[in-house]
Design an enzyme around this catalytic site. Structure first.
Site, PDB file in Angstrom:
ATOM      1  N   TYR A  46      -2.459   0.317  10.521  1.00 14.66           N
ATOM      2  CA  TYR A  46      -2.617  -0.402   9.257  1.00 14.66           C
ATOM      3  C   TYR A  46      -1.327  -0.371   8.449  1.00 14.66           C
ATOM      4  O   TYR A  46      -0.843  -1.405   7.959  1.00 14.66           O
ATOM      5  CB  TYR A  46      -3.762   0.217   8.453  1.00 14.66           C
ATOM      6  CG  TYR A  46      -3.805  -0.211   7.005  1.00 14.66           C
ATOM      7  CD1 TYR A  46      -4.244  -1.480   6.645  1.00 14.66           C
ATOM      8  CD2 TYR A  46      -3.397   0.656   5.991  1.00 14.66           C
ATOM      9  CE1 TYR A  46      -4.279  -1.883   5.313  1.00 14.66           C
ATOM     10  CE2 TYR A  46      -3.426   0.271   4.660  1.00 14.66           C
ATOM     11  CZ  TYR A  46      -3.862  -0.998   4.318  1.00 14.66           C
ATOM     12  OH  TYR A  46      -3.885  -1.390   3.010  1.00 14.66           O
ATOM     13  N   GLU A  97       0.180   3.718   1.736  1.00 12.32           N
ATOM     14  CA  GLU A  97       0.201   4.219   3.107  1.00 12.32           C
ATOM     15  C   GLU A  97       1.562   3.983   3.771  1.00 12.32           C
ATOM     16  O   GLU A  97       1.883   4.605   4.782  1.00 12.32           O
ATOM     17  CB  GLU A  97      -0.898   3.563   3.934  1.00 12.32           C
ATOM     18  CG  GLU A  97      -2.312   3.949   3.533  1.00 12.32           C
ATOM     19  CD  GLU A  97      -2.695   5.359   3.990  1.00 12.32           C
ATOM     20  OE1 GLU A  97      -2.139   5.829   5.004  1.00 12.32           O
ATOM     21  OE2 GLU A  97      -3.545   5.976   3.322  1.00 12.32           O
ATOM     22  N   THR A 155       0.803  -1.214   0.000  1.00 11.74           N
ATOM     23  CA  THR A 155       0.000   0.000   0.000  1.00 11.74           C
ATOM     24  C   THR A 155       0.841   1.272   0.000  1.00 11.74           C
ATOM     25  O   THR A 155       1.946   1.298   0.570  1.00 11.74           O
ATOM     26  CB  THR A 155      -0.920   0.025   1.237  1.00 11.74           C
ATOM     27  OG1 THR A 155      -1.580   1.294   1.331  1.00 11.74           O
ATOM     28  CG2 THR A 155      -0.118  -0.171   2.515  1.00 11.74           C
ATOM     29  N   LYS A 195       1.225  -3.372   7.339  1.00 16.94           N
ATOM     30  CA  LYS A 195       1.573  -3.590   5.935  1.00 16.94           C
ATOM     31  C   LYS A 195       3.087  -3.515   5.709  1.00 16.94           C
ATOM     32  O   LYS A 195       3.624  -4.156   4.799  1.00 16.94           O
ATOM     33  CB  LYS A 195       0.863  -2.558   5.053  1.00 16.94           C
ATOM     34  CG  LYS A 195      -0.598  -2.878   4.770  1.00 16.94           C
ATOM     35  CD  LYS A 195      -0.763  -4.077   3.853  1.00 16.94           C
ATOM     36  CE  LYS A 195      -2.188  -4.267   3.380  1.00 16.94           C
ATOM     37  NZ  LYS A 195      -2.332  -5.430   2.484  1.00 16.94           N
TER      38      LYS A 195
END
Length: 346
Positions: free
Chosen positions: A155, A132, A130, A159
């Site tokens: 999160y 992010e 991701t 990840k």
């Protein structure tokens, strides 16, 4: 013989589009779902109901927190390719349930990798990474495969573990493992708790007289938004290469949440006029003066990601991947789908 694919997260947005793509390429597709009192298969029901895919599309009960189950499924299905898409993927929610997010989004990946390593390390593996990971630091934009990571949510931290354990299994065991660092990708199948779908669904309800306004968080947040249907092709292309590697998939352009709101309302011939700043900023219909958008502090995150802008040069060069759907086209696709559910006028 047809290739066999195993997809975790098959009932989600990406899982449904990926299933369609692989079935169109004559794959046999298997997916894992958790047992619930409700089916939770809304995004793939059209595939389950299609007789053309009888004998080609299968669902199995399981969970990323159960290593024995994952190992048994890998042994039973004997896939050529595994696509690891399942996760607790809502960034805001990850602050509320950080331990669960780590268990599923992080540790779940190594459970799957270890099952593959033990049963057949020649299975090709795709990990859904991701944007992010980058943390949205403005000085790093545009972000590529070589940009340093700075995760700013539970999160993203989970990840980050998944990213590096995928790299580790590639370097340690010579396995074909790839990370797809995907920037925001949306569609009519996007969950309603994600801001893009929240906006298009709310506009459809406003137009039908079923909702008064949209309440949002950080209107200044900038994201690189593309169409999920384009991005799943990139996932597949990564596993068709001779050598495994990690790739950024992105559009190379960024827009604020405010711009998304304006463009979406523009599709229904409403011009938004903004007044106020910060938490007091509000969006009004320029023609009628009706309040349509406001800011609610409860939607702000403890650590904001201000700017995500991807550089897809490597994927374009090595994979021949290109995004096909533009920002404006994406909004129209999503809004048309939601408008079809709700009809009426403001």
């Amino acid at each position: 013989m047809s290739k066999v694919a195993f997809i975790t997260g098959i009932t989600g947005q990406d899982g449904s589009y990926l299933s369609e793509l692989l079935l169109s390429k004559d794959y046999e597709v298997h997916g894992i779902i958790r047992r619930h009192s409700t089916s939770g298969t809304e995004k793939i029901d059209h595939i389950l109901d299609d007789r053309r895919f009888s004998g080609k599309f299968f669902l199995h009960y399981g969970d990323l927190t159960d290593s024995n189950n994952l190992t048994a499924l890998i042994r039973k299905i004997s896939p050529d390719e595994v696509y690891s898409l399942a996760a607790q993927s809502n960034v805001g929610t990850s602050f509320e349930i950080p331990e669960y997010t780590a268990e599923v989004t992080g540790v779940g990946t190594v459970r799957l990798l270890e099952a593959i390593r033990q049963i057949n390390p020649k299975i090709k593996f795709y990990q859904a990474s991701t944007s992010e990971l980058f943390g949205g630091l403005p000085e790093t934009a545009p972000q590529s495969e070589t940009t340093p990571f700075h995760p700013r949510s539970p999160y993203a931290v989970a990840k980050l573990y998944s990213y590096w354990i995928t790299v580790n299994y590639r370097e340690s065991y010579g396995m074909f493992t790839c990370n797809g660092i995907l920037f925001n990708h949306e569609s009519p199948r996007r969950g309603t708790d994600f801001v893009t779908r929240k906006i298009t669904l709310a506009i459809a309800k406003i137009m039908a007289g079923k909702q008064e306004k949209i309440s949002l968080g950080n209107l200044n947040a900038k994201r690189d938004w593309g169409f999920a249907g384009d991005y799943v092709e990139g996932m597949w292309r990564m596993l068709q290469q001779d050598k495994p590697d990690d790739y950024v998939l992105a559009t190379g352009e960024t827009h604020t949440v405010r711009e998304f709101v304006e463009a979406a309302f523009n599709e229904v011939d409403i011009k938004i006029e903004w007044k106020g700043t910060g938490v007091d900023e509000k969006g009004y219909c320029a023609k009628t003066g009706k309040l349509l958008v406001d800011v609610d502090p409860k939607f702000f995150r403890p650590a904001e990601v201000d700017l995500l802008l991807g550089d897809p040069t490597k994927a374009e060069k090595n994979l021949g991947w290109r995004r096909k759907v533009s920002f404006k086209e994406l909004i129209k696709i999503m809004l048309d789908s939601d408008m079809a559910k709700y009809k009426g006028e403001i």
